[in-house]
Design a protein around this motif. Structure first.
Motif, PDB file in Angstrom:
ATOM      1  N   LEU A 592      45.189  54.803  28.637  1.00  0.00           N
ATOM      2  CA  LEU A 592      44.346  55.977  28.827  1.00  0.00           C
ATOM      3  C   LEU A 592      42.972  55.825  28.131  1.00  0.00           C
ATOM      4  CD1 LEU A 592      46.465  59.374  28.477  1.00  0.00           C
ATOM      5  CD2 LEU A 592      45.648  58.296  30.555  1.00  0.00           C
ATOM      6  N   GLU A 593      43.126  55.051  26.917  1.00  0.00           N
ATOM      7  CA  GLU A 593      41.752  54.958  26.244  1.00  0.00           C
ATOM      8  C   GLU A 593      40.861  53.716  27.092  1.00  0.00           C
ATOM      9  OE1 GLU A 593      42.923  55.891  21.640  1.00  0.00           O
ATOM     10  OE2 GLU A 593      43.368  53.938  22.428  1.00  0.00           O
ATOM     11  N   HIS A 594      41.677  52.912  27.709  1.00  0.00           N
ATOM     12  CA  HIS A 594      40.908  51.599  28.430  1.00  0.00           C
ATOM     13  C   HIS A 594      40.459  52.409  29.535  1.00  0.00           C
ATOM     14  CE1 HIS A 594      40.067  47.939  30.103  1.00  0.00           C
ATOM     15  NE2 HIS A 594      40.831  48.235  31.228  1.00  0.00           N
ATOM     16  N   LYS A 595      41.241  53.060  30.491  1.00  0.00           N
ATOM     17  CA  LYS A 595      40.791  53.707  31.499  1.00  0.00           C
ATOM     18  C   LYS A 595      39.420  54.656  31.305  1.00  0.00           C
ATOM     19  CE  LYS A 595      42.062  57.292  34.827  1.00  0.00           C
ATOM     20  NZ  LYS A 595      41.691  56.694  36.037  1.00  0.00           N
ATOM     21  N   LEU A 596      39.413  55.232  30.165  1.00  0.00           N
ATOM     22  CA  LEU A 596      38.256  56.086  29.705  1.00  0.00           C
ATOM     23  C   LEU A 596      36.912  55.587  29.540  1.00  0.00           C
ATOM     24  CD1 LEU A 596      37.456  59.171  28.960  1.00  0.00           C
ATOM     25  CD2 LEU A 596      37.973  58.494  26.811  1.00  0.00           C
ATOM     26  N   LYS A 597      37.016  54.350  28.881  1.00  0.00           N
ATOM     27  CA  LYS A 597      36.026  53.232  28.783  1.00  0.00           C
ATOM     28  C   LYS A 597      35.443  52.381  29.976  1.00  0.00           C
ATOM     29  CE  LYS A 597      37.206  52.192  23.856  1.00  0.00           C
ATOM     30  NZ  LYS A 597      37.667  51.141  22.771  1.00  0.00           N
ATOM     31  N   ALA A 598      36.614  52.036  30.681  1.00  0.00           N
ATOM     32  CA  ALA A 598      36.162  51.284  31.949  1.00  0.00           C
ATOM     33  C   ALA A 598      35.559  51.932  32.917  1.00  0.00           C
ATOM     34  CB  ALA A 598      37.559  50.586  32.405  1.00  0.00           C
ATOM     35  N   ASP A 599      35.932  53.360  33.193  1.00  0.00           N
ATOM     36  CA  ASP A 599      35.378  54.169  34.286  1.00  0.00           C
ATOM     37  C   ASP A 599      34.562  55.425  33.703  1.00  0.00           C
ATOM     38  OD1 ASP A 599      37.164  52.884  35.797  1.00  0.00           O
ATOM     39  OD2 ASP A 599      38.890  54.546  35.830  1.00  0.00           O
ATOM     40  N   ILE A 600      34.111  55.050  32.537  1.00  0.00           N
ATOM     41  CA  ILE A 600      33.103  56.131  32.117  1.00  0.00           C
ATOM     42  C   ILE A 600      32.058  56.446  32.843  1.00  0.00           C
ATOM     43  CG2 ILE A 600      31.735  54.426  30.909  1.00  0.00           C
ATOM     44  CD1 ILE A 600      32.700  57.815  29.330  1.00  0.00           C
ATOM     45  N   ASP A 601      31.409  55.441  33.597  1.00  0.00           N
ATOM     46  CA  ASP A 601      30.233  55.899  34.349  1.00  0.00           C
ATOM     47  C   ASP A 601      30.644  56.641  35.767  1.00  0.00           C
ATOM     48  OD1 ASP A 601      28.442  54.581  32.712  1.00  0.00           O
ATOM     49  OD2 ASP A 601      28.688  52.659  33.607  1.00  0.00           O
ATOM     50  N   LYS A 608      36.956  63.461  32.255  1.00  0.00           N
ATOM     51  CA  LYS A 608      36.611  63.032  30.903  1.00  0.00           C
ATOM     52  C   LYS A 608      37.336  63.670  30.041  1.00  0.00           C
ATOM     53  CE  LYS A 608      32.987  61.327  27.897  1.00  0.00           C
ATOM     54  NZ  LYS A 608      33.145  62.365  26.855  1.00  0.00           N
ATOM     55  N   GLU A 609      36.759  64.900  29.944  1.00  0.00           N
ATOM     56  CA  GLU A 609      37.794  65.947  29.140  1.00  0.00           C
ATOM     57  C   GLU A 609      39.201  65.928  29.182  1.00  0.00           C
ATOM     58  OE1 GLU A 609      36.040  69.810  29.783  1.00  0.00           O
ATOM     59  OE2 GLU A 609      33.971  69.278  28.508  1.00  0.00           O
ATOM     60  N   ARG A 610      39.666  65.734  30.558  1.00  0.00           N
ATOM     61  CA  ARG A 610      41.028  65.843  30.552  1.00  0.00           C
ATOM     62  C   ARG A 610      41.878  64.848  30.061  1.00  0.00           C
ATOM     63  NH1 ARG A 610      45.392  67.674  30.430  1.00  0.00           N
ATOM     64  NH2 ARG A 610      46.734  67.911  32.072  1.00  0.00           N
ATOM     65  N   ILE A 611      41.124  63.698  30.221  1.00  0.00           N
ATOM     66  CA  ILE A 611      41.735  62.463  29.385  1.00  0.00           C
ATOM     67  C   ILE A 611      41.717  62.472  27.832  1.00  0.00           C
ATOM     68  CG2 ILE A 611      41.498  59.996  29.082  1.00  0.00           C
ATOM     69  CD1 ILE A 611      40.684  59.853  32.224  1.00  0.00           C
ATOM     70  N   GLU A 612      40.681  62.970  27.453  1.00  0.00           N
ATOM     71  CA  GLU A 612      40.564  63.128  25.945  1.00  0.00           C
ATOM     72  C   GLU A 612      41.318  63.977  25.333  1.00  0.00           C
ATOM     73  OE1 GLU A 612      36.336  64.203  25.714  1.00  0.00           O
ATOM     74  OE2 GLU A 612      35.699  61.984  25.518  1.00  0.00           O
ATOM     75  N   THR A 613      41.620  65.211  26.225  1.00  0.00           N
ATOM     76  CA  THR A 613      42.573  66.269  25.487  1.00  0.00           C
ATOM     77  C   THR A 613      44.058  65.705  25.696  1.00  0.00           C
ATOM     78  OG1 THR A 613      42.394  67.356  27.639  1.00  0.00           O
ATOM     79  CG2 THR A 613      40.978  68.080  25.979  1.00  0.00           C
TER      80      THR A 613
END
Length: 942
Positions: A592-601, A608-613
């Motif tokens: 999930l953290e990798h997805k957050l960084k890779a797809d940040i744009d 974004k908030e859903r993945i972080e929570t």
């Protein structure tokens, strides 16, 4: 006419006033009233459960058939607490109250409630109000015909108007919070003495008495608001402010002034929810307008205290399945939710008698207590009461929190590199600081048990076919992992491995009388705790006495070492099982953290908030506990601890029971000094702190430095780089004239008969107004059973915690409202209640409140006082006695007597009482006479 058909009943001091349906007003005894109202069709009362209790709970009467004015008030004034008597309702409605109050006055109260409802609908027409009135009619609410008549409701409601069921979907009309930028860091302007004392004067008002202790407290508190001179070195004020000093306004003055001057937030933290609301009430002095006050002051609690709108929606979707009584409770709760200030179900503006009138489970079902909040995915996210309070707190001047919330946030952020940035203030005030050791112990201890592990299984797997609303991880994360093959595969691995955790009904497999032919070995976690259970049974002490005394009890615990061989073997197996859950969990989070960084744009704000929570929830609810449990299991495989090395923790095995029912079995791991991790962590955030209480120091040794050193140990300031500024503020009371302490020297308090005789005659001597404190619930119940009838025969009401089916706040409200009543309670009544005036004029303490001699206490007394462990016990007892004595004298006009029924009370304990109070060892008979003489000038209500 609705009111023409019914009778009304009031009871005060066991004298009943009954208005019959024929219009006859009668003064009756309890027995006559029970006989008379059995023939009445329906009766108006205030608080049906209490009224029924005052009538001695006759089996021929059904209080559910009565018309409770509080229910009507809950529909018309949803957020207003009316108290529990005709006098308090009259005061709340601002109408004259006759003396004495007779039953016909209830009709006047109803008339005023009806008039307000008519005015409300005329000035502010509401479809919602009408539709909810119709919903209550269909739920067969007794008051519904009156509501239908007043509001001119046409049934069925026309299809082009708001329908009853839709009116319960109150989230549609709730205001939505708006995201705001983070508050800028506060300025660092120090406070001047003149301006601080001027603010104190504003808070007190022009007619207030001058209290030098309060002025000194406000002045010394300024030091906590000075700019910090070194990193991780907060400015700390440690202040003991005795009862009556006025410490709340004393610290409010510099706190509010600093917040305005520097545009920063101050967190005021106390120990209980009740005290939070007491502090909030004090801010009406500075902000009398409630709307302005809400902009500056916010009360913050844990999520489990607030109404969850998603839970409410789920209940409404199954509304037809509920009983009629529960439906009424839900509808009235929806009325409240539309008008509540903050959605706080426990201690907020929901009347405290709601639990007494309706099923207490309703509130717990509607609060967010299962750890399943889906945050930004929730359709009600932007009108969520919890999120609203969080966002308001970020920009408020004052946040009134509790110790538990602060500990929870700080311990969580110290353990994790959370994507959420912690939002902490730079200034903290800890009121009731003598509770810091207990609060930090709860926050930093570890429970590895059947209850905790089965709860994790429920959180991960959901209801597993049971009739509950619990959702598993797969349903909650569906929108996050859909189409992500790796995440879906890892989630299946997690859920498969989770079956090694115990099922929710694990308690059916364990009994206080174990069956040697049944061993729960089908589940590795249950099998492990079966061996924990067997080690405890083999090594703990069992109560063989029939005497209901705290000196005799099942110990239900034992040391971890030496470990049973079978337990040690199963620990290694269980560790591997937990790693099979933990490994894919960690990989899931990393993905999930990798997805957050890779797809940040490409990710929108919602995704974004859903993945972080999701990452935060998985870390907090699963990875953290599993990691700690694995460490504990590995500890079992290590050789016994070297007793020569200094220890920082204690680990032991324990069974938690309620009667013959086992509540939990586990391994419990505690810091010997839990203030150590707390102070080390909070020093990263805090620039200044005030730690204050009326009972910080134990002055038994008459050594000022020693007493301060002991106080600092209890609150944890020795773990900070610099010593705190110490202050002791004088109490304004003249205890030599206002109070007496009697120690009964001829009573065997182990005998329930003797104990009951003492309580009865002391309560009679004071004519009520007495608080009886107990160290054991069983003894409280035994005494209550013996003294209730003789007291009521003398027109003295007796209420009791753990006996009366009424919440503590209602019990205290009742006790305050009747000056000839008595109240029995345990430690919850010893700390933090405020009953000024003649309603409390006698406190009777059953015995010395020695701490329970369990393993945790055994190790702590050796840790804090290795040379003299008994000193630790004695300090705790003295501080508990000081807290209890502090309930007695609250104003300069109060008079009261404090009685200890324990003839074994050591003289060295008596330094707990304030200087000047007269302490006498005396016989019971002489004490009874002395109580009568000392209180003879007390003016009581008739």
């Amino acid at each position: 006419m609705f009111l023409d058909k019914y009778s009304a009943l009031t009871i005060y001091q066991h004298q009943c006033s009954l208005m019959t349906s024929e219009g006859e007003l009668l003064d009756l005894s309890i027995e006559q009233t029970v006989e008379k109202i059995d023939k009445e069709t329906a009766i108006f009362v205030i608080h049906a459960p209490i009224t029924y209790r005052k009538l001695h709970s006759p089996k021929n009467l059904n209080p559910h058939e009565w018309y409770d004015l509080l229910e009507l008030a809950a529909f018309i004034y949803p957020t207003k607490s009316f108290g529990l008597t005709p006098q308090s309702m009259a005061h709340a409605l601002d109408i004259p109250c006759p003396e004495p109050v007779t039953a016909d006055f209830l009709f006047i109260i109803i008339d005023h409630l009806v008039q307000h409802l008519q005015d409300k609908q005329r000035l502010f027409p509401s479809e919602s109000l009408q539709a909810q009135g119709a919903a209550l009619f269909y739920a067969q609410w007794k008051w519904a015909p009156l509501i239908i008549d007043i509001l001119n409701i046409t049934l069925p409601i026309p299809s082009n108007q708001l329908q009853p069921t839709d009116s319960l979907k109150i989230w549609r009309g709730l205001p939505k919070w708006q995201d705001t930028p983070p508050r800028s860091p506060p300025r660092q302007q120090p406070l001047q003495r003149k301006e601080t004392l001027q603010r104190l004067s504003e808070l007190l008002g022009p007619q207030a008495e001058t209290r030098m202790g309060q002025i000194d407290f406000a002045d010394i508190s300024r030091a906590a608001f000075e700019p910090r001179n070194h990193p991780d070195c907060p400015n700390v004020v440690l202040a003991e402010a005795g009862t009556g000093t006025g410490k709340t306004l004393g610290y409010m003055a510099p706190a509010t002034l600093w917040s305005e001057l520097n545009e920063g937030t101050v967190w005021i933290n106390t120990y209980t929810k009740h005290l939070q609301r007491q502090i909030e009430e004090e801010f009406t002095r500075l902000y009398p307008d409630p709307d302005i006050r809400k902009e500056h002051v916010i009360v913050r609690k844990g999520r489990e205290n607030y109404l969850c709108l998603l839970n409410l929606e789920e209940h409404i979707n199954t509304f037809s399945q509920h009983s009629s009584h529960n439906k009424i409770g839900f509808i009235l709760l929806c009325r409240w939710a539309e008008e509540t200030n903050d959605g706080d179900l426990f201690g907020g503006d929901l009347p405290n008698w709601f639990n007494d009138l309706f099923n207490e489970r309703i509130l717990y079902q509607l609060a967010e207590r299962r750890g399943e909040c889906i945050h930004g995915t929730c359709p009600h996210y932007q009108c969520c009461f919890v999120e609203n309070s969080i966002h308001k707190a970020q920009n408020a001047d004052i946040v009134i929190a509790n110790h538990a919330l602060v500990m929870k946030h700080i311990s969580w952020h110290s353990m994790n590199k959370s994507p959420e940035q912690p939002i902490f203030p730079t200034r903290f005030i800890f009121d009731e600081a003598h509770h810091l050791l207990d609060a930090t112990d709860s926050a930093y201890s570890v429970a590895f048990s059947l209850l905790e592990t089965s709860e994790l299984r429920r959180w991960l797997l959901g209801n597993e076919g049971n009739k509950t609303r619990s959702k598993g991880l797969k349903k909650r994360l569906h929108d996050v992992i859909i189409g992500e093959n790796k995440l879906e595969r890892l989630l299946e691995d997690i859920l498969q491995a989770t079956h090694s955790l115990p099922v929710l009904n694990w308690s059916f497999h364990f009994s206080t009388e174990p069956d040697e032919n049944y061993i729960p070995n089908s589940n590795p976690t249950e099998y492990f705790f079966y061996h924990v259970y067997m080690q405890i049974l083999a090594r703990s002490q069992k109560n063989t006495s029939s005497i209901p005394s705290p000196n005799y009890y099942d110990q239900n615990e034992c040391d971890l070492f030496p470990i049973l061989p079978a337990l040690k073997q199963q620990a290694a197996i269980l560790s591997e099982c937990f790693l099979q859950i933990l490994t894919p969990l960690s990989q899931f989070i990393q993905t999930l953290e990798h997805k957050l960084k890779a797809d940040i744009d490409t990710l929108d704000k919602y995704s974004k908030e859903r993945i972080e929570t999701t990452i935060s929830s998985l870390q907090r609810r699963a990875v953290n506990p599993l990691s700690v449990w694995v460490d504990l299991l590995n500890l079992l495989d290590q050789p016994e601890q070297n007793q020569q090395e200094p220890q920082t923790h204690v680990t032991f095995l324990k069974i938690k029971k309620s009667g013959t029912h086992i509540l939990d079995i586990g391994i419990f791991h505690h810091w010997l000094d839990p203030t150590l991790p707390f102070m080390k962590t909070i020093a990263n955030y805090a620039h200044g702190m005030i730690l204050t209480s009326a009972t910080l120091r134990d002055d038994s040794q008459h050594d000022t430095e020693a007493t301060w050193h002991a106080a600092e140990k209890r609150v944890g300031t020795p773990h900070l780089p610099f010593a705190p500024i110490r202050a002791s503020l004088a109490c304004p009371f003249d205890y030599s004239q206002q109070a007496r302490v009697f120690i009964i020297n001829d009573l065997n308090s182990l005998s329930i008969n003797n104990l009951s005789h003492a309580y009865l005659n002391l309560f009679l001597a004071s004519k009520g107004g007495a608080l009886g404190l107990f160290t054991a619930i069983q003894r409280l119940k035994a005494v209550h059973q013996q003294i209730i009838q003789p007291l009521e025969a003398q027109n003295i009401s007796l209420f009791a915690q753990h006996v009366d089916p009424i919440n503590n706040n209602s019990l205290i409200e009742l006790f305050k409202s009747e000056q000839h009543s008595c109240l029995l309670g345990t430690d919850a009544m010893r700390d933090g209640i405020n009953i000024p005036g003649n309603s409390l004029r006698l406190v009777v303490f059953e015995k010395m409140p020695w701490p329970r001699p369990d393993i945790l206490h055994r190790e702590r007394r050796k840790y804090f006082y290795p040379e003299s462990p008994n000193l630790y016990d004695e300090q705790l007892v003295r501080l508990r006695l000081r807290q209890a004595f502090g309930r007695l004298i609250r104003t300069q006009n109060d008079k009261g007597v404090f009685v200890i029924l324990d003839r074994r009370t050591p003289t060295r304990i008596l330094s707990a009482f304030p200087t000047g109070v007269e302490i006498t060892r005396i016989s019971l008979q002489n004490a009874i006479t002395s109580v009568q003489d000392f209180l003879k000038d007390t003016v009581l209500e008739p």
